[in-house]
Design a protein around this motif. Structure first.
Motif, PDB file in Angstrom:
ATOM      1  N   LEU A  53       7.195  12.007   5.095  1.00  0.00           N
ATOM      2  CA  LEU A  53       7.864  11.138   4.299  1.00  0.00           C
ATOM      3  C   LEU A  53       7.613  10.169   4.939  1.00  0.00           C
ATOM      4  O   LEU A  53       8.267   8.586   4.558  1.00  0.00           O
ATOM      5  N   SER A  54       7.980   9.787   6.368  1.00  0.00           N
ATOM      6  CA  SER A  54       7.898   9.316   7.658  1.00  0.00           C
ATOM      7  C   SER A  54       7.036   8.028   7.273  1.00  0.00           C
ATOM      8  O   SER A  54       7.189   6.378   7.088  1.00  0.00           O
ATOM      9  N   ASP A  55       6.017   8.729   7.239  1.00  0.00           N
ATOM     10  CA  ASP A  55       4.541   7.829   6.863  1.00  0.00           C
ATOM     11  C   ASP A  55       4.781   6.934   6.128  1.00  0.00           C
ATOM     12  O   ASP A  55       3.612   5.178   5.934  1.00  0.00           O
ATOM     13  N   VAL A  56       5.174   7.084   4.329  1.00  0.00           N
ATOM     14  CA  VAL A  56       5.132   6.597   3.429  1.00  0.00           C
ATOM     15  C   VAL A  56       6.514   5.461   3.893  1.00  0.00           C
ATOM     16  O   VAL A  56       6.487   4.723   3.568  1.00  0.00           O
ATOM     17  N   ILE A  57       7.333   5.543   4.398  1.00  0.00           N
ATOM     18  CA  ILE A  57       8.606   4.989   4.486  1.00  0.00           C
ATOM     19  C   ILE A  57       7.524   3.777   5.337  1.00  0.00           C
ATOM     20  O   ILE A  57       8.255   2.051   4.870  1.00  0.00           O
ATOM     21  N   THR A  58       7.018   4.095   6.616  1.00  0.00           N
ATOM     22  CA  THR A  58       6.159   2.984   7.032  1.00  0.00           C
ATOM     23  C   THR A  58       5.556   1.884   6.132  1.00  0.00           C
ATOM     24  O   THR A  58       5.729   0.896   6.186  1.00  0.00           O
ATOM     25  N   LEU A  62       5.265  -2.114   5.258  1.00  0.00           N
ATOM     26  CA  LEU A  62       3.866  -2.670   5.611  1.00  0.00           C
ATOM     27  C   LEU A  62       4.148  -3.464   4.433  1.00  0.00           C
ATOM     28  O   LEU A  62       3.775  -4.922   4.226  1.00  0.00           O
ATOM     29  N   TYR A  63       3.961  -2.773   3.184  1.00  0.00           N
ATOM     30  CA  TYR A  63       3.550  -3.447   1.702  1.00  0.00           C
ATOM     31  C   TYR A  63       4.378  -4.314   1.601  1.00  0.00           C
ATOM     32  O   TYR A  63       3.449  -5.670   0.874  1.00  0.00           O
ATOM     33  N   ASN A  64       5.882  -4.477   1.380  1.00  0.00           N
ATOM     34  CA  ASN A  64       6.403  -5.067   0.834  1.00  0.00           C
ATOM     35  C   ASN A  64       6.487  -6.079   2.318  1.00  0.00           C
ATOM     36  O   ASN A  64       6.664  -7.545   1.494  1.00  0.00           O
ATOM     37  N   ASN A  65       6.572  -6.130   3.309  1.00  0.00           N
ATOM     38  CA  ASN A  65       6.232  -7.129   3.988  1.00  0.00           C
ATOM     39  C   ASN A  65       4.632  -8.093   3.775  1.00  0.00           C
ATOM     40  O   ASN A  65       5.227  -9.372   3.653  1.00  0.00           O
ATOM     41  N   ALA A  66       3.634  -7.312   4.053  1.00  0.00           N
ATOM     42  CA  ALA A  66       2.329  -8.173   3.341  1.00  0.00           C
ATOM     43  C   ALA A  66       3.030  -9.069   2.002  1.00  0.00           C
ATOM     44  O   ALA A  66       2.517 -10.167   1.597  1.00  0.00           O
ATOM     45  N   PRO A 128       4.582  -0.447  -5.601  1.00  0.00           N
ATOM     46  CA  PRO A 128       4.039  -0.267  -6.719  1.00  0.00           C
ATOM     47  C   PRO A 128       3.415   1.296  -6.913  1.00  0.00           C
ATOM     48  O   PRO A 128       3.001   0.785  -6.064  1.00  0.00           O
ATOM     49  N   LYS A 129       3.408   2.334  -8.149  1.00  0.00           N
ATOM     50  CA  LYS A 129       2.760   3.416  -7.819  1.00  0.00           C
ATOM     51  C   LYS A 129       1.214   2.915  -8.139  1.00  0.00           C
ATOM     52  O   LYS A 129       0.636   3.670  -7.960  1.00  0.00           O
ATOM     53  N   THR A 130       1.267   1.681  -9.150  1.00  0.00           N
ATOM     54  CA  THR A 130      -0.198   1.254  -9.112  1.00  0.00           C
ATOM     55  C   THR A 130      -0.097  -0.238  -8.951  1.00  0.00           C
ATOM     56  O   THR A 130       0.359  -0.995  -8.454  1.00  0.00           O
ATOM     57  N   ILE A 131      -1.178  -0.650  -8.203  1.00  0.00           N
ATOM     58  CA  ILE A 131      -1.463  -2.085  -7.290  1.00  0.00           C
ATOM     59  C   ILE A 131      -1.355  -2.681  -9.508  1.00  0.00           C
ATOM     60  O   ILE A 131      -2.041  -2.517 -10.480  1.00  0.00           O
ATOM     61  N   SER A 132      -0.755  -4.191  -8.488  1.00  0.00           N
ATOM     62  CA  SER A 132       0.240  -4.658  -9.814  1.00  0.00           C
ATOM     63  C   SER A 132      -1.441  -5.490 -10.550  1.00  0.00           C
ATOM     64  O   SER A 132      -2.176  -5.664 -10.038  1.00  0.00           O
ATOM     65  N   SER A 186      -5.180  -4.184   1.613  1.00  0.00           N
ATOM     66  CA  SER A 186      -5.234  -2.999   2.145  1.00  0.00           C
ATOM     67  C   SER A 186      -3.160  -2.448   2.541  1.00  0.00           C
ATOM     68  O   SER A 186      -3.624  -1.297   2.554  1.00  0.00           O
ATOM     69  N   ALA A 187      -2.903  -3.233   2.752  1.00  0.00           N
ATOM     70  CA  ALA A 187      -1.539  -2.635   2.792  1.00  0.00           C
ATOM     71  C   ALA A 187      -1.155  -1.765   1.557  1.00  0.00           C
ATOM     72  O   ALA A 187      -0.347  -0.368   1.943  1.00  0.00           O
ATOM     73  N   TYR A 188      -1.397  -2.245   0.430  1.00  0.00           N
ATOM     74  CA  TYR A 188      -0.979  -1.327  -0.426  1.00  0.00           C
ATOM     75  C   TYR A 188      -2.002   0.122  -0.741  1.00  0.00           C
ATOM     76  O   TYR A 188      -2.162   0.968  -1.434  1.00  0.00           O
ATOM     77  N   THR A 189      -3.498   0.129  -0.071  1.00  0.00           N
ATOM     78  CA  THR A 189      -4.657   0.809   0.222  1.00  0.00           C
ATOM     79  C   THR A 189      -3.531   1.962   0.741  1.00  0.00           C
ATOM     80  O   THR A 189      -3.756   3.308   0.356  1.00  0.00           O
ATOM     81  N   ASN A 190      -2.950   1.555   1.647  1.00  0.00           N
ATOM     82  CA  ASN A 190      -2.812   2.823   3.318  1.00  0.00           C
ATOM     83  C   ASN A 190      -1.261   3.444   2.712  1.00  0.00           C
ATOM     84  O   ASN A 190      -0.919   4.274   3.376  1.00  0.00           O
ATOM     85  N   VAL A 191      -0.749   2.546   1.937  1.00  0.00           N
ATOM     86  CA  VAL A 191       0.373   3.359   1.148  1.00  0.00           C
ATOM     87  C   VAL A 191       0.715   4.447   0.077  1.00  0.00           C
ATOM     88  O   VAL A 191       1.287   5.262   0.451  1.00  0.00           O
ATOM     89  N   SER A 192      -0.956   4.029  -0.923  1.00  0.00           N
ATOM     90  CA  SER A 192      -1.286   4.903  -1.912  1.00  0.00           C
ATOM     91  C   SER A 192      -1.871   6.034  -1.349  1.00  0.00           C
ATOM     92  O   SER A 192      -1.617   7.298  -2.102  1.00  0.00           O
ATOM     93  N   ASN A 193      -2.537   5.753  -0.254  1.00  0.00           N
ATOM     94  CA  ASN A 193      -3.278   7.123   0.752  1.00  0.00           C
ATOM     95  C   ASN A 193      -1.938   7.777   1.256  1.00  0.00           C
ATOM     96  O   ASN A 193      -2.118   9.163   1.211  1.00  0.00           O
ATOM     97  N   ALA A 194      -0.906   7.504   2.516  1.00  0.00           N
ATOM     98  CA  ALA A 194      -0.058   8.160   2.407  1.00  0.00           C
ATOM     99  C   ALA A 194       0.963   9.367   1.186  1.00  0.00           C
ATOM    100  O   ALA A 194       0.856   9.639   1.787  1.00  0.00           O
ATOM    101  N   ARG A 195       1.196   8.154   0.299  1.00  0.00           N
ATOM    102  CA  ARG A 195       1.972   9.140  -0.941  1.00  0.00           C
ATOM    103  C   ARG A 195       1.208  10.257  -0.753  1.00  0.00           C
ATOM    104  O   ARG A 195       1.558  11.275  -2.106  1.00  0.00           O
TER     105      ARG A 195
END
Length: 243
Positions: A53-58, A62-66, A128-132, A186-195
């Motif tokens: 859970l913490s990894d997804v939040i982190t 990072l994705y939103n910041n990017a 987003p659940k999928t890349i826009s 890259s940030a989206y890929t990371n959050v997607s993998n974390a999910r």
């Protein structure tokens, strides 16, 4: 605010902690033969789930910041491209070259550099659940802007005194656009993998947190009976597989 689904994952983990606390209270009466239901394994699953859970939040932050940083970088691209074109128009460039530049300018201005679904957002909003699909818009803006720079680079009479319109400055801007755009991908890929990792830990068949919780309840029901106060304690603790 986090999405309802993100909150649902956290609720499942919190409820599992509560369920495990009751299990600990049962003492030696809780003694399942199945390894995955034993107390050390339950505590390990809690630790892993909380980490997921913490990894997804982190990664989500990072994705939103990017996204925010990219939005800022792209904000002036339309007006900057207009200035480049206007500067080219007052050179000795051939009519066809100016026409080509105008076509690229129209393409740049026809793409929204800050699409509705990717406006700057607060750091606690979910990616987003999928890349826009708007990602393609950013890619095309970069492509057209690079084409515009290529045109002025081949025009000997293009020599503006304004530093922000010089070719070297524009190439630096192009590099910045590419870097900010790549950072979002890259940030989206990371959050997607974390999910994906989180969902496997929480919802995999048999070994996921929600399935383990269901098995714990069945075991307690079998040991203490359905009418027992022990089962009464835990039967109302709910778990839901969140899509």
């Amino acid at each position: 605010m986090a999405s309802t689904s993100e909150t649902g994952h956290a609720k499942n983990v919190a409820n599992f902690v509560s369920l495990t606390d009751f299990v600990m209270g049962f003492g030696t009466s809780y003694n399942p033969s199945k390894t995955i239901l034993k107390l050390p394994q339950l505590n390990a699953l809690i630790t892993l789930s909380q980490s997921r859970l913490s990894d997804v939040i982190t990664k989500n932050t990072l994705y939103n910041n990017a996204v925010n940083e990219r939005s800022i970088e792209f904000q002036t691209i339309s007006s900057l491209s207009s200035r480049i074109f206007n500067a080219l128009e007052v050179t000795d460039a051939a009519p066809q070259k100016i026409k080509n530049a105008k076509t690229l300018l129209r393409k740049i201005q026809g793409k929204r550099a800050t699409p509705i679904e990717e406006k700057p957002v607060s750091s606690d909003q979910s990616a987003p659940k999928t890349i826009s699909s708007s990602q393609r818009s950013f890619d095309l803006i970069i492509e057209h802007f690079e084409g515009l720079i290529a045109i002025i680079q081949t025009e000997p009479s293009y020599a503006p005194n304004e530093n922000e319109l010089k070719v070297t400055t524009l190439n630096a801007k192009l590099t910045a656009l590419k870097l900010k755009n790549k950072a979002v991908v890259s940030a989206y890929t990371n959050v997607s993998n974390a999910r994906i990792a989180r969902n496997k830990t929480l919802y995999d068949e048999n070994t996921g947190l929600t399935d383990v919780a269901a098995q714990i309840k069945k075991y307690i029901k079998s040991v203490f009976k359905a009418t027992s106060p022990e089962f009464e304690q835990i039967k109302g603790i709910s778990f839901k597989k969140v899509k």
